[in-house]
Scaffold this motif. Structure first.
Motif, PDB file in Angstrom:
ATOM      1  N   ALA A 143      -1.842   0.933  -4.281  1.00  0.00           N
ATOM      2  CA  ALA A 143      -0.797   1.865  -3.850  1.00  0.00           C
ATOM      3  C   ALA A 143      -0.414   2.815  -4.977  1.00  0.00           C
ATOM      4  CB  ALA A 143       0.427   1.085  -3.377  1.00  0.00           C
ATOM      5  N   MET A 144      -0.275   2.280  -6.185  1.00  0.00           N
ATOM      6  CA  MET A 144       0.084   3.113  -7.328  1.00  0.00           C
ATOM      7  C   MET A 144      -0.997   4.156  -7.609  1.00  0.00           C
ATOM      8  SD  MET A 144       0.199   2.147 -11.316  1.00  0.00           S
ATOM      9  CE  MET A 144      -1.581   2.398 -11.273  1.00  0.00           C
TER      10      MET A 144
ATOM     11  N   GLU B 198      -0.927   6.911  -5.010  1.00  0.00           N
ATOM     12  CA  GLU B 198       0.210   7.804  -5.170  1.00  0.00           C
ATOM     13  C   GLU B 198       0.022   8.764  -6.340  1.00  0.00           C
ATOM     14  OE1 GLU B 198       3.112   8.208  -3.447  1.00  0.00           O
ATOM     15  OE2 GLU B 198       2.417   6.833  -1.892  1.00  0.00           O
TER      16      GLU B 198
ATOM     17  N   GLU C 130      -2.934   9.594  -7.515  1.00  0.00           N
ATOM     18  CA  GLU C 130      -4.235  10.230  -7.324  1.00  0.00           C
ATOM     19  C   GLU C 130      -5.174   9.949  -8.501  1.00  0.00           C
ATOM     20  OE1 GLU C 130      -3.534  14.366  -6.489  1.00  0.00           O
ATOM     21  OE2 GLU C 130      -2.483  13.940  -4.608  1.00  0.00           O
TER      22      GLU C 130
ATOM     23  N   ARG D 270      10.580   8.966  -7.400  1.00  0.00           N
ATOM     24  CA  ARG D 270      10.557   8.370  -6.075  1.00  0.00           C
ATOM     25  C   ARG D 270      10.101   6.919  -6.206  1.00  0.00           C
ATOM     26  NH1 ARG D 270       5.743  10.872  -6.981  1.00  0.00           N
ATOM     27  NH2 ARG D 270       3.847  10.060  -5.999  1.00  0.00           N
TER      28      ARG D 270
ATOM     29  N   ILE E 297       8.216   3.469  -4.042  1.00  0.00           N
ATOM     30  CA  ILE E 297       7.597   2.813  -2.902  1.00  0.00           C
ATOM     31  C   ILE E 297       7.686   1.305  -3.147  1.00  0.00           C
ATOM     32  CG2 ILE E 297       6.034   4.731  -2.407  1.00  0.00           C
ATOM     33  CD1 ILE E 297       3.786   3.096  -3.723  1.00  0.00           C
TER      34      ILE E 297
ATOM     35  N   LEU F 282       7.800   6.233  -9.352  1.00  0.00           N
ATOM     36  CA  LEU F 282       6.722   7.188  -9.625  1.00  0.00           C
ATOM     37  C   LEU F 282       7.279   8.562  -9.970  1.00  0.00           C
ATOM     38  CD1 LEU F 282       4.723   6.094  -6.491  1.00  0.00           C
ATOM     39  CD2 LEU F 282       3.847   5.829  -8.812  1.00  0.00           C
TER      40      LEU F 282
END
Length: 250
Positions: free
Chosen positions: A31-32, A35, A37, A185, A187, A246
């Motif tokens: 996921a990291m 996010e 890229e 942000r 997640i 992030l």
């Protein structure tokens, strides 16, 4: 640079830290990386890497990892899992890497120990244009265990009056103060971890403020923890929530 007095206590509990702290599931790094890229093989710096709980998963996910950790007992265990060639002695406020050398910087359960102003300057320095920062916070969920509430109460009873994680400003404030970053942000990724009494006692022992207790008081407190979780009931696995903060360089 001197470490926070409580942070320096991790050196005495490196074995407990390695055994008791939750591991990071592949989904967390996936996921990291998505996010931020990050391409396969992207260079990543893991700051305050400890025993390599996150570093090893970054490496297993195909990223090129450099792990920086200030305390020798933690570094020894870190080197054993990711290779000594990937490990550097250092602190967030004086990162031992060249300018513009990594695509991302990760900090797992450690950002609150930093001198945030100095650390944000150094993190920006080592990041390439458009690089990202990930600040991870691990939150074990003990609600499914019979001892969950009481263990939380025991931990609260020995927590110091001021602790930078509980009482300090949020990481987002450091980002906004530094300027030049995208709006922070978060997640959340929820996975699960095996649960057994020995691991729970090790988790409790790995806390900085528990490690800082006088020897006899710490041993007595950990015995209470062992009796509590040993006599209670819990499922084979319990949830672990990982909050990933992030932001990227503008």
């Amino acid at each position: 640079m001197e470490l926070h007095p409580l942070a320096s206590r991790f050196a005495s509990v490196a074995d407990a830290y390695e055994h008791g702290r939750p591991d990071y599931a592949p989904a967390v790094v996936g996921a990291m990386a998505a996010e931020l890229e990050l391409a396969p093989g992207a260079p990543v710096l893991d700051l305050a890497a400890g025993t390599g709980k996150l570093s090893r998963q970054l490496l297993a996910s195909g990223l090129e990892v450099t792990a920086v950790e200030p305390q020798a007992p933690m570094r020894d265990r870190l080197a054993a899992v990711v290779g000594s060639e990937r490990v550097r002695e250092g602190v967030a406020e004086d990162i031992p890497l060249p300018d513009s050398s990594v695509d991302a910087v990760t900090v797992a359960d450690g950002f609150h120990w930093f001198d945030r102003t100095a650390a944000m300057i150094e993190i920006r320095r080592v990041l390439r244009a458009g690089g990202g920062l990930a600040v991870l916070t691990t939150v074990p969920d003990w609600s499914g265990a019979s001892w969950g509430h009481e263990l939380g109460t025991l931990i609260q009873s020995v927590r110091p009056e001021h602790h930078p994680y509980f009482d300090g400003p949020p990481w987002q404030e450091a980002v906004r103060t530094a300027g030049g970053w995208t709006a922070p942000r978060e997640i959340r990724v929820t996975t699960s971890q095996p649960t057994d009494p020995d691991r729970m006692v090790a988790y409790a022992a790995s806390m900085s403020f528990v490690a800082a207790l006088p020897d006899d008081e710490r041993e007595e407190w950990l015995q209470r923890v062992a009796e509590l979780v040993g006599a209670g009931q819990a499922p084979a696995e319990l949830p672990v929530h990982v909050v990933i903060g992030l932001t990227t360089i503008v």
